[in-house]
Design a protein around this motif. Sequence first.
Motif, PDB file in Angstrom:
ATOM      1  N   MET A 182      -3.982   0.538  -6.975  1.00  0.00           N
ATOM      2  CA  MET A 182      -3.238   1.639  -7.585  1.00  0.00           C
ATOM      3  C   MET A 182      -1.923   1.823  -6.843  1.00  0.00           C
ATOM      4  SD  MET A 182      -5.195   2.820 -10.012  1.00  0.00           S
ATOM      5  CE  MET A 182      -4.779   4.530 -10.349  1.00  0.00           C
ATOM      6  N   ASP A 222      -2.950  -3.225  -2.595  1.00  0.00           N
ATOM      7  CA  ASP A 222      -3.629  -2.060  -3.161  1.00  0.00           C
ATOM      8  C   ASP A 222      -3.592  -2.149  -4.683  1.00  0.00           C
ATOM      9  OD1 ASP A 222      -4.874   0.419  -3.246  1.00  0.00           O
ATOM     10  OD2 ASP A 222      -2.975   1.514  -3.236  1.00  0.00           O
ATOM     11  N   GLU A 264       0.865  -1.191   0.000  1.00  0.00           N
ATOM     12  CA  GLU A 264       0.000   0.000   0.000  1.00  0.00           C
ATOM     13  C   GLU A 264       0.895   1.232   0.000  1.00  0.00           C
ATOM     14  OE1 GLU A 264      -2.332   2.531  -0.184  1.00  0.00           O
ATOM     15  OE2 GLU A 264      -3.781   1.094   0.655  1.00  0.00           O
ATOM     16  N   ASP A 265       0.664   2.161  -0.936  1.00  0.00           N
ATOM     17  CA  ASP A 265       1.549   3.321  -1.060  1.00  0.00           C
ATOM     18  C   ASP A 265       1.118   4.511  -0.220  1.00  0.00           C
ATOM     19  OD1 ASP A 265      -0.632   3.359  -2.911  1.00  0.00           O
ATOM     20  OD2 ASP A 265       0.243   5.134  -3.841  1.00  0.00           O
ATOM     21  N   GLU A 266      -0.105   4.475   0.346  1.00  0.00           N
ATOM     22  CA  GLU A 266      -0.507   5.578   1.213  1.00  0.00           C
ATOM     23  C   GLU A 266      -0.115   5.245   2.645  1.00  0.00           C
ATOM     24  OE1 GLU A 266      -4.773   6.355   0.222  1.00  0.00           O
ATOM     25  OE2 GLU A 266      -4.105   5.316  -1.589  1.00  0.00           O
ATOM     26  N   LYS A 281     -12.414   0.560  -1.367  1.00  0.00           N
ATOM     27  CA  LYS A 281     -12.192   1.672  -0.439  1.00  0.00           C
ATOM     28  C   LYS A 281     -13.308   2.700  -0.598  1.00  0.00           C
ATOM     29  CE  LYS A 281      -7.138   1.576  -0.596  1.00  0.00           C
ATOM     30  NZ  LYS A 281      -5.952   2.315  -1.068  1.00  0.00           N
TER      31      LYS A 281
HETATM   32 CA    CA Z   1      -2.678   3.487  -3.843  1.00  0.00          CA
END
Ligand code: CA
Length: 233
Positions: free
Chosen positions: A59, A57, A13-15, A109
Amino acid sequence: MAEPTAPLVLVVEDEPAQAELLRYNLEREGFRVALAGDGEEGLMLAGETTPDLVLLDWMLPLVSGIEVCRRLRAREATRAVPVIMLTARGEEGDRVRGLDTGADDYVVKPYSVNELMARVRARLRPTRGASVGQLLRHGDIELNGETHKVTRAGTPVRLGPVEYRLLVTFMERPGRVWSREQLLDRVWGRDINVETRTVDVHIGRLRKALAREHARDPIRTVRGSGYALDLDG
Ligand code: CA
């Protein structure tokens, strides 16, 4: 802190805020957690740690979630690892595409953390067999259904959750020959779409974990039929 034998969940997950929220809740459930901030790191960590489950995730920078999923499925070591995709997009087409790529589940989400944790638990749930709380013995192998500790000739055996459930199934009925389909039903659950080849992969891991110098392979391959736990025959 999670026990060293607790299932490992890889979160890709990039966030950072999302990742930390997931880490917090997964650790509270007693799982170990590995975090990756992009798809490349996710693939690298999946190779290094062989997680028991991946929260992925959709994206992601560098390598998209869907491509990560495809590559996890193409690799022997991670082919059978459950993957739950997380995405902001809810279109039916994406959902189908995600499941086609080999994701086991799909959460849109903003998701409810409680619901997501329930889905994670469901994927990692051990078999509720007759052995719960019992001490099972076969030859020099001992399995404690209460502590989930397994030993061979007195030395600890380290098993992933799937291998543990396979061993529970075998230990409940030593000598019985199980077909791959029967093992899939017992260990993975009827509703999960897994190839029968996956069984062979996990049998291989179980054999490796149980192997001891000068000791017999306790798992017998029955040509054309399946597998049996058999230290007597
Ligand atoms: Ca993302």
